[in-house]
Design a protein around this motif. Sequence first.
Motif, short mmCIF file in Angstrom:
data_model
loop_
_atom_site.label_atom_id
_atom_site.label_comp_id
_atom_site.label_asym_id
_atom_site.label_seq_id
_atom_site.Cartn_x
_atom_site.Cartn_y
_atom_site.Cartn_z
N SER A 167 0.85 -1.19 0.00
CA SER A 167 0.00 0.00 0.00
C SER A 167 0.89 1.25 0.00
O SER A 167 1.87 1.32 0.75
CB SER A 167 -0.89 0.01 1.25
N PRO A 168 0.57 2.25 -0.82
CA PRO A 168 1.45 3.43 -0.93
C PRO A 168 1.32 4.39 0.24
O PRO A 168 0.28 4.45 0.91
CB PRO A 168 0.94 4.09 -2.22
N PHE A 169 2.39 5.13 0.48
CA PHE A 169 2.43 6.25 1.43
C PHE A 169 1.98 5.87 2.84
O PHE A 169 1.26 6.62 3.50
CB PHE A 169 1.58 7.40 0.90
N GLN A 170 2.42 4.71 3.31
CA GLN A 170 2.16 4.35 4.71
C GLN A 170 3.02 5.27 5.58
O GLN A 170 4.24 5.28 5.48
CB GLN A 170 2.51 2.89 4.94
N LYS A 171 2.36 6.03 6.45
CA LYS A 171 3.05 7.13 7.15
C LYS A 171 3.58 6.71 8.51
O LYS A 171 2.87 6.09 9.30
CB LYS A 171 2.11 8.32 7.32
N LEU A 172 4.83 7.08 8.76
CA LEU A 172 5.49 6.86 10.04
C LEU A 172 5.58 8.19 10.76
O LEU A 172 6.03 9.19 10.19
CB LEU A 172 6.89 6.29 9.81
N GLU A 173 5.14 8.25 12.02
CA GLU A 173 5.20 9.46 12.82
C GLU A 173 5.78 9.12 14.19
O GLU A 173 5.20 8.33 14.93
CB GLU A 173 3.82 10.09 12.98
N LEU A 174 6.92 9.73 14.51
CA LEU A 174 7.63 9.42 15.75
C LEU A 174 8.04 10.71 16.47
O LEU A 174 8.28 11.74 15.84
CB LEU A 174 8.90 8.61 15.46
N LYS A 175 8.14 10.60 17.80
CA LYS A 175 8.66 11.70 18.60
C LYS A 175 9.78 11.17 19.49
O LYS A 175 9.74 10.02 19.94
CB LYS A 175 7.56 12.32 19.45
N ALA A 176 10.77 12.01 19.74
CA ALA A 176 11.88 11.62 20.61
C ALA A 176 11.38 11.39 22.03
O ALA A 176 10.50 12.10 22.52
CB ALA A 176 12.96 12.70 20.60
N THR A 177 11.92 10.38 22.69
CA THR A 177 11.54 10.07 24.07
C THR A 177 12.75 10.26 24.98
O THR A 177 13.88 10.41 24.51
CB THR A 177 11.03 8.63 24.20
N ASN A 178 12.49 10.22 26.27
CA ASN A 178 13.57 10.34 27.26
C ASN A 178 14.05 8.99 27.74
O ASN A 178 14.69 8.88 28.79
CB ASN A 178 13.08 11.18 28.45
N ASP A 179 13.72 7.95 26.97
CA ASP A 179 14.15 6.61 27.33
C ASP A 179 15.67 6.57 27.47
O ASP A 179 16.38 7.29 26.76
CB ASP A 179 13.68 5.63 26.26
N GLY A 180 16.17 5.73 28.37
CA GLY A 180 17.61 5.64 28.58
C GLY A 180 18.36 5.29 27.33
O GLY A 180 17.94 4.45 26.55
N ARG A 181 19.48 5.94 27.09
CA ARG A 181 20.24 5.74 25.87
C ARG A 181 21.20 4.57 25.98
O ARG A 181 21.80 4.32 27.01
CB ARG A 181 21.02 7.01 25.52
#
Length: 216
Positions: free
Chosen positions: A191-205
């Motif tokens: 399927s075309p243009f499946q959108k990914l949306e993410l935000k940075a978290t404060n999870d341990g690096r």
Amino acid sequence: MPVRVVLENTPTPSHVSAVTPRRRSFQSCTLLCAGQAFSGTQNVSSLQKDEAWRVNVRLQGCDLEHGYLCGTMEALNVPMADTPVVTFWEGEIVDARNYTFFTGKWEAAPEDDIRHWTKFPSFSPLLSQVEVDGGKSMDLSNYPYIFMRWKEQYFVNVGTDCGLTIAGFYYVCFSCSDGSISGFYYDPNSSPFQKLELKATNDGRSGFSFSSYELQ
């Protein structure tokens, strides 16, 4: 890692020649580094259904000088899987020094590239020059957004018969100001243009940096 949904030229190479004049690396982006985590969703809607999966991404390595990064992607609520599905991916940073906006592989022609990049509002000021040469003559080092391609390489915890495909790749836009990520999956057979949306978290690096070879 979308479900495969089958739908009823010669591309310009994305890798810049070694003779391309040297340009500066990207401005320092504290949220684009090894160990940084991101969380959000991927819309995998098709003609038959409307569905969004929860997705976690962690950067495992980042080398801005050579336009490379890698990480893992975890999809949490995949209907056909009993456990979260984890893949390992490698990325190309579009910096006009190592890679351009033209992909040149993975069944993506320049027309496909333009069609996907123009879905990012932040790409609009760059369009005219990219249409000419893929952006090879640009200096993107201080641009407030970083464009990338992410290509999943293999499944980490499931077999290839899990009902998902990693044949395609993601066009990705990263905001240097807040670490937010948006992306669109490209695979001619999905399927075309499946959108990914993410935000940075404060999870341990946790991760490693290629430029300094520092373990974290």
